[in-house]
Structure formats: C-alpha cells, structure tokens
Design an enzyme around this catalytic site. Sequence first.
Site, PDB file in Angstrom:
ATOM      1  N   ASN A  48      36.746  55.593  47.135  1.00 24.99           N
ATOM      2  CA  ASN A  48      36.071  56.678  47.845  1.00 24.99           C
ATOM      3  C   ASN A  48      34.866  56.051  48.544  1.00 24.99           C
ATOM      4  O   ASN A  48      33.865  55.764  47.909  1.00 24.99           O
ATOM      5  CB  ASN A  48      35.639  57.746  46.831  1.00 24.99           C
ATOM      6  CG  ASN A  48      34.761  58.815  47.455  1.00 24.99           C
ATOM      7  OD1 ASN A  48      34.656  58.910  48.678  1.00 24.99           O
ATOM      8  ND2 ASN A  48      34.124  59.619  46.619  1.00 24.99           N
ATOM      9  N   GLY A  68      27.433  56.744  40.732  1.00 24.73           N
ATOM     10  CA  GLY A  68      26.429  56.019  41.501  1.00 24.73           C
ATOM     11  C   GLY A  68      25.164  55.686  40.716  1.00 24.73           C
ATOM     12  O   GLY A  68      24.166  55.275  41.285  1.00 24.73           O
ATOM     13  N   LYS A  76      32.897  57.225  50.716  1.00 22.03           N
ATOM     14  CA  LYS A  76      31.802  58.152  51.034  1.00 22.03           C
ATOM     15  C   LYS A  76      31.320  57.923  52.464  1.00 22.03           C
ATOM     16  O   LYS A  76      32.103  57.530  53.315  1.00 22.03           O
ATOM     17  CB  LYS A  76      30.683  58.018  49.989  1.00 22.03           C
ATOM     18  CG  LYS A  76      31.233  58.146  48.562  1.00 22.03           C
ATOM     19  CD  LYS A  76      30.195  58.290  47.502  1.00 22.03           C
ATOM     20  CE  LYS A  76      30.871  58.407  46.147  1.00 22.03           C
ATOM     21  NZ  LYS A  76      29.966  58.626  45.050  1.00 22.03           N
ATOM     22  N   HIS A 102      35.071  66.828  45.099  1.00 22.12           N
ATOM     23  CA  HIS A 102      34.150  65.808  44.606  1.00 22.12           C
ATOM     24  C   HIS A 102      32.819  66.475  44.260  1.00 22.12           C
ATOM     25  O   HIS A 102      32.401  67.425  44.932  1.00 22.12           O
ATOM     26  CB  HIS A 102      33.951  64.725  45.673  1.00 22.12           C
ATOM     27  CG  HIS A 102      33.193  63.548  45.129  1.00 22.12           C
ATOM     28  ND1 HIS A 102      31.825  63.542  45.045  1.00 22.12           N
ATOM     29  CD2 HIS A 102      33.624  62.375  44.608  1.00 22.12           C
ATOM     30  CE1 HIS A 102      31.447  62.389  44.493  1.00 22.12           C
ATOM     31  NE2 HIS A 102      32.518  61.668  44.226  1.00 22.12           N
ATOM     32  N   SER A 128      30.796  54.874  38.302  1.00 17.55           N
ATOM     33  CA  SER A 128      30.346  53.495  38.053  1.00 17.55           C
ATOM     34  C   SER A 128      31.426  52.620  37.419  1.00 17.55           C
ATOM     35  O   SER A 128      31.132  51.780  36.564  1.00 17.55           O
ATOM     36  CB  SER A 128      29.064  53.476  37.219  1.00 17.55           C
ATOM     37  OG  SER A 128      28.037  54.200  37.887  1.00 17.55           O
ATOM     38  N   GLU A 179      29.908  65.703  44.831  1.00 15.39           N
ATOM     39  CA  GLU A 179      28.932  65.756  45.937  1.00 15.39           C
ATOM     40  C   GLU A 179      29.248  66.926  46.881  1.00 15.39           C
ATOM     41  O   GLU A 179      28.346  67.526  47.465  1.00 15.39           O
ATOM     42  CB  GLU A 179      28.912  64.407  46.678  1.00 15.39           C
ATOM     43  CG  GLU A 179      28.198  63.343  45.834  1.00 15.39           C
ATOM     44  CD  GLU A 179      28.682  61.922  46.026  1.00 15.39           C
ATOM     45  OE1 GLU A 179      29.328  61.627  47.046  1.00 15.39           O
ATOM     46  OE2 GLU A 179      28.415  61.092  45.127  1.00 15.39           O
ATOM     47  N   GLU A 223      35.207  62.806  36.705  1.00 15.36           N
ATOM     48  CA  GLU A 223      34.017  62.083  37.144  1.00 15.36           C
ATOM     49  C   GLU A 223      32.766  62.743  36.581  1.00 15.36           C
ATOM     50  O   GLU A 223      32.245  63.701  37.172  1.00 15.36           O
ATOM     51  CB  GLU A 223      33.933  62.088  38.675  1.00 15.36           C
ATOM     52  CG  GLU A 223      35.121  61.429  39.346  1.00 15.36           C
ATOM     53  CD  GLU A 223      34.757  60.878  40.721  1.00 15.36           C
ATOM     54  OE1 GLU A 223      34.909  59.683  40.918  1.00 15.36           O
ATOM     55  OE2 GLU A 223      34.282  61.650  41.564  1.00 15.36           O
TER      56      GLU A 223
HETATM   57  P1  PGA Z   1      30.684  55.426  41.894  1.00 17.67           P
HETATM   58  O1  PGA Z   1      31.280  56.742  42.579  1.00 17.67           O
HETATM   59  O2  PGA Z   1      31.843  54.530  41.563  1.00 17.67           O
HETATM   60  O3  PGA Z   1      29.778  54.829  42.937  1.00 17.67           O
HETATM   61  O4  PGA Z   1      29.948  55.856  40.675  1.00 17.67           O
HETATM   62  C1  PGA Z   1      32.485  57.312  42.157  1.00 17.67           C
HETATM   63  C2  PGA Z   1      32.777  58.558  42.956  1.00 17.67           C
HETATM   64  O5  PGA Z   1      31.841  59.287  43.277  1.00 17.67           O
HETATM   65  O6  PGA Z   1      33.946  58.848  43.304  1.00 17.67           O
END
Ligand code: PGA
Length: 250
Positions: free
Chosen positions: A9, A173, A11, A95, A212, A97, A167
């Site tokens: 992903n 992140g 982003k 997601h 992460s 976000e 998640e």
């Molecule tokens: P990350 O994000 O691996 O940077 O923690 C995962 C995601 O949001 O899909």
Amino acid sequence: MRRPLVAGNWKMNGSRNSIETLLEGIKRGMDSVQQAEVAVCPPFVYIPLAQKELAGSGVAWGGQDMSIESSGAFTGETAASMLLDFGCSYAIVGHSERREYHRESDEQVARKYMAARGAGLKPIFCVGETLEEREQGITEAVIARQIDALIDLDGVESLRDGVIAYEPVWAIGTGETATPEQAQDVHAFIRARVAAQNADVAEGLRILYGGSMKPGNAAELIAKPDIDGGLIGGAALKAEDFLAICRAAN
Ligand code: PGA
C-alpha cells in the site's frame, strides 16, 4: 491451502521517477519469490505505469480505495470500472486512514466491498482497532462490528475467497508491530467469527496482517496459522524490503 498474499500500500508517496524505479525493482526481484502472490497499490494516477511495467510479470496491482458509485457526478472519485480499465485486480477498502480522515463508516466500507466484488475486483477489506480501543479491552468488539457490517449487508458468502487485512491502527506507520501472538489472536478471532456462519468460507478466507510489517518480523508473523500474508505500507516503498517480505512467505 491458502496461498499467502503480500500487498504493498504505497499511500500518497512517490513521483513518476521513483515509482518507475520501484516497479522495475520489484519486477526484477520476482524470481526470488516462490510462494506469495504479490500485489502493489500505487496512487491512482500512477496505476497506468504499474500496468505498463507489471503486465505479464506475475505481480498484480490495484487501487487504494474506490467509489461505491459506478459513475456520474462524484467529483474526485474513481469507479471500479476505471480501475478495471487499467488492469487492476485489487482494491483496498476501509483502510483506517480512510475511516479516520474521510469519515468512512462501517456501512460505507461494506458497500465499497460489495461494489468492488460486484465489478470483478478483489477487495482487501481492512479492519482494526485504535490504541484507545485496545486499552479499553474492546478490540474484538470493534473488529466484530466492522466485519458484521459486511456480513449483515451482503451475507457471509461475500467473503468466499475474500481478503481481510487486520491492521491495528496503533501499529500503522509507528514502527510498533503487534507481536505474532497478538496478531494471531485477532486473526483467529476473525476466522472464528466467519466460521460461525460458514466454516468453508472461513477456511478459504485470507487474513493479512498490516502495521509496521518489515523484513525483520515478516517471517515470524506469516508463520502463524491464521496469518496469510501482509498489507505493507512503509516497507513497500523500497523494492528490496518489499521483496524480502514477499520471500518471508517462501
Ligand atoms: P505500515 O502501513 O506498514 O507503514 O505500518 C501499513 C498500512 O497502513 O497498510
């Protein structure tokens, strides 16, 4: 046997140049990936680059979101048919976000999932609890609510051969990963929740971990019985790291 899936992903990251380099790097390294199905989700405008570079490579691509609607006066939205027009197989829906910054509700996410599947895309349905919710001890209640929104709307059959990504919001992140045991517990809960309605659907459901995930922890996570791959953010932006995660499923 469920085939592991590792999806990147990306982003809102990258530029034409950096994305071309990343796509080339992933394509070049695919020989070393034996088991996992691999997919990348670039920002919408770069999807044609993915199609150009990845067609025939064994790497699939998809969108990071999509519209519930199929066409019309919806400024800024992208329809499933448009993603299909550029060879997408996947679309991430719900997601955290999107849920947080765009106020997407459980019901809207469920409707996106239905719209994606109805159009012939494979939606990756994201669920997860915030740190506050985990500390309150309501992780399972939150996940159940998110999944039930879909099952209530479209029935458990909508998860046949489906993909859910667990998640935990506090791990996205942040560099803080759920331990393999913490993740496995929630993955097993998700599978059991689906199995309570249809054991066969639950057995075929791929449940990815996201938050992460990186080369150093991927193998241990994917080794867990209910973890069927990963949805990778930060570590998906470097071809070598992403490929190392894909190889962790070998
Ligand atoms: P990350 O994000 O691996 O940077 O923690 C995962 C995601 O949001 O899909």
